[in-house]
Enzyme design. Structure first.
Site, PDB file in Angstrom:
ATOM      1  N   HIS A   1      43.567  38.173  43.261  1.00 36.78           N
ATOM      2  CA  HIS A   1      42.825  38.881  44.308  1.00 36.78           C
ATOM      3  C   HIS A   1      41.431  39.252  43.830  1.00 36.78           C
ATOM      4  CE1 HIS A   1      44.687  42.435  42.190  1.00 36.78           C
ATOM      5  NE2 HIS A   1      43.551  43.009  42.486  1.00 36.78           N
TER       6      HIS A   1
ATOM      7  N   HIS B   1      36.318  44.129  40.911  1.00 33.40           N
ATOM      8  CA  HIS B   1      36.971  43.250  39.930  1.00 33.40           C
ATOM      9  C   HIS B   1      37.529  41.996  40.566  1.00 33.40           C
ATOM     10  CE1 HIS B   1      40.342  45.947  41.207  1.00 33.40           C
ATOM     11  NE2 HIS B   1      41.082  44.842  41.116  1.00 33.40           N
TER      12      HIS B   1
ATOM     13  N   GLU C   1      41.408  43.223  48.000  1.00 29.83           N
ATOM     14  CA  GLU C   1      41.704  44.638  47.774  1.00 29.83           C
ATOM     15  C   GLU C   1      40.435  45.419  48.100  1.00 29.83           C
ATOM     16  OE1 GLU C   1      42.451  45.561  43.642  1.00 29.83           O
ATOM     17  OE2 GLU C   1      43.383  47.482  44.134  1.00 29.83           O
TER      18      GLU C   1
HETATM   19 CO    CO Z   1      43.006  44.944  41.804  1.00 35.98          CO
END
Ligand code: CO
Length: 134
Positions: A79, A7, A130
Site C-alpha cells: 500500500h 510511506h 492508506e
Molecule cells: Co501503512
C-alpha cells in the site's frame, strides 16, 4: 485533499534479508525491526528523506498481509499512505464520491499511533491507499 506521501509499504517474506538489501545494496538508512502484534506485522522503517519505505513481515496467526504474501510469495508493494489534515472530512468526501472504506468505515489507530483509514483497492486502480491523519 491528500498531502505528503507518508510511506510506501512493501510486504516481504524475509524481513532480515530485505533489510540487508536496502542497507547494503541500496545504502539506505534502515531502522531496527519493530514487532507490532496489534497490527499483525513486524516492520522496518527506512527513511529516504522525502518519504519512508516500510518493510512488512507477517507476525502471528491472523496477519493482514498473510493473504497478500500467499498470492505474491516473492513480496510486493502492499500500500501507499498519504497524509490528510482532516480524516473525518476526507472519509465523508470519499464516501459521498462512491469510494469504499475498508472495515466498518471508521478510523483505527495505525502503525504510527495516528488514526488511519484504508480505501478499497478496486476503487483506486488496484492500489491499496492508506490515509493517515497528519
Ligand atoms: Co501503512
Amino acid at each position: 485533499m491528500i498531502g505528503r506521501l507518508n510511506h510506501i509499504a512493501i510486504a516481504v517474506p524475509d524481513l532480515a534479508a530485505a533489510s540487508a538489501k536496502y542497507r547494503d545494496l541500496l545504502g539506505a538508512h534502515v531502522g531496527q525491526p519493530q514487532p507490532l502484534p496489534e497490527h499483525g506485522v513486524t516492520v522496518v522503517f527506512i527513511d529516504t528523506g522525502n518519504t519512508k519505505v516500510e518493510l512488512l513481515e507477517p507476525l502471528g496467526e491472523n496477519s493482514p498481509i498473510a493473504a497478500f504474501l500467499a498470492k505474491n510469495p516473492a513480496g510486493g508493494m502492499h500500500h501507499i499512505c498519504f497524509e490528510v489534515p482532516d480524516l473525518a472530512s476526507a472519509a465523508a468526501t470519499l464516501t459521498a464520491g462512491g469510494a469504499r472504506i475498508l472495515g466498518d468505515g471508521t478510523p483505527r489507530t495505525g502503525a504510527h499511533g495516528l488514526p488511519v483509514l484504508f480505501l478499497h483497492p478496486k476503487d483506486f486502480d488496484g492500489t491499496l491507499i492508506e490515509l493517515e491523519q497528519s
